[in-house]
Design a protein around this motif. Sequence first.
Motif, mmCIF file in Angstrom:
data_model
loop_
_atom_site.group_PDB
_atom_site.id
_atom_site.type_symbol
_atom_site.label_atom_id
_atom_site.label_comp_id
_atom_site.label_asym_id
_atom_site.label_seq_id
_atom_site.Cartn_x
_atom_site.Cartn_y
_atom_site.Cartn_z
ATOM 1 N N GLN A 92 -0.587 -4.614 7.427
ATOM 2 C CA GLN A 92 -0.870 -5.145 6.624
ATOM 3 C C GLN A 92 -2.571 -4.313 5.720
ATOM 4 N N ARG A 93 -3.277 -3.759 7.112
ATOM 5 C CA ARG A 93 -4.616 -2.967 6.830
ATOM 6 C C ARG A 93 -3.682 -1.087 5.411
ATOM 7 N N ASP A 94 -2.581 -0.937 5.956
ATOM 8 C CA ASP A 94 -2.097 0.284 5.332
ATOM 9 C C ASP A 94 -2.090 -0.157 3.853
ATOM 10 N N ARG A 153 3.483 -7.719 16.861
ATOM 11 C CA ARG A 153 2.265 -7.930 16.156
ATOM 12 C C ARG A 153 1.079 -6.566 15.618
ATOM 13 N N LYS A 154 0.978 -5.997 16.175
ATOM 14 C CA LYS A 154 -0.158 -4.971 16.466
ATOM 15 C C LYS A 154 0.833 -3.875 14.981
ATOM 16 N N ARG A 159 -3.842 -2.739 2.071
ATOM 17 C CA ARG A 159 -4.445 -4.068 1.343
ATOM 18 C C ARG A 159 -4.669 -3.751 0.530
ATOM 19 N N VAL A 219 2.544 -5.380 12.536
ATOM 20 C CA VAL A 219 2.569 -5.987 11.410
ATOM 21 C C VAL A 219 1.234 -5.576 11.053
ATOM 22 N N GLU A 220 0.121 -6.206 11.107
ATOM 23 C CA GLU A 220 -1.334 -5.701 11.441
ATOM 24 C C GLU A 220 -1.420 -4.474 10.809
ATOM 25 N N SER A 221 -0.982 -3.526 11.253
ATOM 26 C CA SER A 221 -1.245 -1.814 10.593
ATOM 27 C C SER A 221 -0.292 -1.790 9.432
#
Length: 203
Positions: free
Chosen positions: A126-128, A119-120, A130, A122-124
Motif C-alpha cells: 500500500q505504501r509503495d 499484514r506487513k 500510494r 499488504v501495508e508495504s
Amino acid sequence: MTNSSHLTAFAGKRKVASGTLHSLAPALKDLVTADPHAQILIFDDQSGKQVDLNLHGSLADVLQRLPRPQAEMEEMAQVAAPRSVGRPKLGVVAREITLLPRHWEWLATQPGGASVALRKLVESAQRDNRAVVEQRSARDAAYHFISALAGDEAGYEEATRALFAGQRQQFEGQLHSWPVDVREHALLLAQRSWPAVSQVTPQ
C-alpha cells in the motif's frame, strides 16, 4: 463525498465559491435568488465529479435538506455508542486465502506467523503504491472537471490526451485560451497527477 469534502462551485465558467457543502449553500442560494437563470455546477475537489445541491425553496429549506455536518455525526455516534469493558477490538477480519505450499512454508518462518507477515506485506504494498494511486485519482479528477466545463474549449481533446499520457507541458499548453477560472482549477486538480520527475522546475 463526505459532509466535510471540499467543493468548488461555478456559475457557468466562473468560479463563485468554494468550501464545504454547508458553507456553500447560503452563497449559492443568494446567487440563484439574484439570478434565477444562473447555471450552477458544484465539483468535489477530490474526485472532480459533480455534486447535487437542491437550491429550490427558502434558505431554510435548502439547509434542512443537507446531510448533517460531519462533526455533528461523529458526536452523535460517540454519544450513542455503548462503552465496552476490556480491550478494544482491533478490527481484524478472518477470510480464506489460497497460496502455494512454498508460500505457506515461507510464511511459517516469519516472525509472528503467517497473519502478521501477510499484514506487513499488504501495508508495504500500500505504501509503495500510494503515489501511483494518488496520481491516478488526481488525473481522473481533472478529467471529470474538464469534461464537464471545457468540452467545448479549443484544445480540449489534445489536453485530455496529454493528461492521460502524463505530459504536463503539453497539457498546460492547451489550456491557455480557456476561461481563467476553468484553466486555474483544471491545473490545480491535475497538479498531483504528474510523475514526480515532471514536477521539477528547471533552474
